[in-house]
Design a protein around this motif. Structure first.
Motif, PDB file in Angstrom:
ATOM      1  N   ILE A  47       0.841  -1.196   0.000  1.00 54.42           N
ATOM      2  CA  ILE A  47       0.000   0.000   0.000  1.00 54.42           C
ATOM      3  C   ILE A  47       0.876   1.247   0.000  1.00 54.42           C
ATOM      4  O   ILE A  47       1.715   1.423   0.890  1.00 54.42           O
ATOM      5  N   ALA A  48       0.683   2.124  -0.988  1.00 55.28           N
ATOM      6  CA  ALA A  48       1.381   3.404  -1.005  1.00 55.28           C
ATOM      7  C   ALA A  48       0.754   4.320   0.042  1.00 55.28           C
ATOM      8  O   ALA A  48      -0.471   4.413   0.139  1.00 55.28           O
ATOM      9  N   ILE A  49       1.580   4.980   0.830  1.00 50.53           N
ATOM     10  CA  ILE A  49       1.099   5.959   1.808  1.00 50.53           C
ATOM     11  C   ILE A  49       1.109   7.305   1.084  1.00 50.53           C
ATOM     12  O   ILE A  49       2.084   8.049   1.114  1.00 50.53           O
ATOM     13  N   LYS A  50       0.027   7.583   0.389  1.00 47.69           N
ATOM     14  CA  LYS A  50      -0.035   8.712  -0.523  1.00 47.69           C
ATOM     15  C   LYS A  50       0.086  10.065   0.161  1.00 47.69           C
ATOM     16  O   LYS A  50       0.587  11.017  -0.423  1.00 47.69           O
ATOM     17  N   GLU A  51      -0.371  10.182   1.407  1.00 47.56           N
ATOM     18  CA  GLU A  51      -0.330  11.480   2.076  1.00 47.56           C
ATOM     19  C   GLU A  51       1.034  11.807   2.686  1.00 47.56           C
ATOM     20  O   GLU A  51       1.245  12.894   3.192  1.00 47.56           O
ATOM     21  N   ALA A  52       1.965  10.878   2.632  1.00 43.58           N
ATOM     22  CA  ALA A  52       3.282  11.097   3.240  1.00 43.58           C
ATOM     23  C   ALA A  52       4.156  11.975   2.353  1.00 43.58           C
ATOM     24  O   ALA A  52       4.227  11.779   1.142  1.00 43.58           O
ATOM     25  N   ASP A  53       4.821  12.938   2.961  1.00 46.59           N
ATOM     26  CA  ASP A  53       5.832  13.723   2.267  1.00 46.59           C
ATOM     27  C   ASP A  53       7.114  12.885   2.230  1.00 46.59           C
ATOM     28  O   ASP A  53       7.691  12.566   3.273  1.00 46.59           O
ATOM     29  N   TYR A  54       7.544  12.546   1.049  1.00 46.15           N
ATOM     30  CA  TYR A  54       8.650  11.609   0.870  1.00 46.15           C
ATOM     31  C   TYR A  54       9.936  12.063   1.573  1.00 46.15           C
ATOM     32  O   TYR A  54      10.596  11.297   2.255  1.00 46.15           O
ATOM     33  N   ASP A  55      10.294  13.317   1.418  1.00 43.33           N
ATOM     34  CA  ASP A  55      11.577  13.799   1.911  1.00 43.33           C
ATOM     35  C   ASP A  55      11.659  13.918   3.429  1.00 43.33           C
ATOM     36  O   ASP A  55      12.737  13.838   3.997  1.00 43.33           O
ATOM     37  N   SER A  56      10.516  14.125   4.089  1.00 40.97           N
ATOM     38  CA  SER A  56      10.575  14.336   5.539  1.00 40.97           C
ATOM     39  C   SER A  56       9.871  13.246   6.351  1.00 40.97           C
ATOM     40  O   SER A  56       9.808  13.336   7.564  1.00 40.97           O
ATOM     41  N   PHE A  57       9.385  12.199   5.698  1.00 35.23           N
ATOM     42  CA  PHE A  57       8.662  11.129   6.384  1.00 35.23           C
ATOM     43  C   PHE A  57       9.550  10.448   7.414  1.00 35.23           C
ATOM     44  O   PHE A  57      10.696  10.105   7.148  1.00 35.23           O
ATOM     45  N   ARG A  58       9.000  10.253   8.616  1.00 32.28           N
ATOM     46  CA  ARG A  58       9.728   9.564   9.690  1.00 32.28           C
ATOM     47  C   ARG A  58       8.738   8.715  10.467  1.00 32.28           C
ATOM     48  O   ARG A  58       7.741   9.204  10.979  1.00 32.28           O
ATOM     49  N   LEU A  59       9.018   7.435  10.563  1.00 39.24           N
ATOM     50  CA  LEU A  59       8.169   6.507  11.308  1.00 39.24           C
ATOM     51  C   LEU A  59       8.381   6.708  12.795  1.00 39.24           C
ATOM     52  O   LEU A  59       9.508   6.781  13.270  1.00 39.24           O
ATOM     53  N   ILE A  60       7.280   6.791  13.549  1.00 37.91           N
ATOM     54  CA  ILE A  60       7.346   6.888  15.008  1.00 37.91           C
ATOM     55  C   ILE A  60       7.021   5.539  15.629  1.00 37.91           C
ATOM     56  O   ILE A  60       7.650   5.123  16.591  1.00 37.91           O
ATOM     57  N   GLY A  61       6.029   4.826  15.089  1.00 36.99           N
ATOM     58  CA  GLY A  61       5.676   3.538  15.659  1.00 36.99           C
ATOM     59  C   GLY A  61       4.741   2.740  14.777  1.00 36.99           C
ATOM     60  O   GLY A  61       4.097   3.272  13.885  1.00 36.99           O
ATOM     61  N   LEU A  62       4.687   1.453  15.035  1.00 40.20           N
ATOM     62  CA  LEU A  62       3.784   0.530  14.354  1.00 40.20           C
ATOM     63  C   LEU A  62       2.980  -0.201  15.404  1.00 40.20           C
ATOM     64  O   LEU A  62       3.471  -0.467  16.495  1.00 40.20           O
ATOM     65  N   ASN A  63       1.758  -0.551  15.066  1.00 38.55           N
ATOM     66  CA  ASN A  63       0.932  -1.305  15.993  1.00 38.55           C
ATOM     67  C   ASN A  63       0.131  -2.311  15.181  1.00 38.55           C
ATOM     68  O   ASN A  63      -0.574  -1.937  14.248  1.00 38.55           O
ATOM     69  N   GLU A  64       0.244  -3.567  15.521  1.00 39.43           N
ATOM     70  CA  GLU A  64      -0.555  -4.611  14.894  1.00 39.43           C
ATOM     71  C   GLU A  64      -1.311  -5.350  15.971  1.00 39.43           C
ATOM     72  O   GLU A  64      -0.718  -5.832  16.927  1.00 39.43           O
ATOM     73  N   ARG A  65      -2.616  -5.411  15.827  1.00 46.61           N
ATOM     74  CA  ARG A  65      -3.458  -6.128  16.784  1.00 46.61           C
ATOM     75  C   ARG A  65      -3.921  -7.417  16.141  1.00 46.61           C
ATOM     76  O   ARG A  65      -4.758  -7.416  15.253  1.00 46.61           O
TER      77      ARG A  65
END
Length: 86
Positions: A47-65
């Protein structure tokens, strides 16, 4: 590439499904989870994360339930704080 990913000269695949819009020449896995990127986009699995700004994107966390198969990511870029169910 990580488990569940494959690549040929023109396509990148997740679970045998072509990742739409992924540029195989520039595709690489990120350090965290199933995030990846090419020269223009950030992806979560197929899945493309279309709303993300490519140059400044930074992951903070992931959550899978696992009990209800819900997935979320938390990230930030120069424009937004993103919290999204996938």
């Amino acid at each position: 590439l990580k488990d569940n990913y494959a690549q040929d000269k023109t396509h990148v695949y997740y679970m045998l499904e072509a990742i739409e819009g992924a540029n195989a020449d520039y595709f690489k896995m990120a350090k965290y989870g199933d995030l990846s990127q090419d020269d223009k986009q950030i992806f979560w699995r197929a899945i493309a994360i279309k709303e993300a700004d490519y140059d400044s994107f930074r992951l903070i966390g992931l959550n899978e339930r696992s009990n209800n198969n819900q997935r979320y990511y938390m990230a930030e870029d120069k424009n937004n704080f993103l919290f999204k169910r996938l």
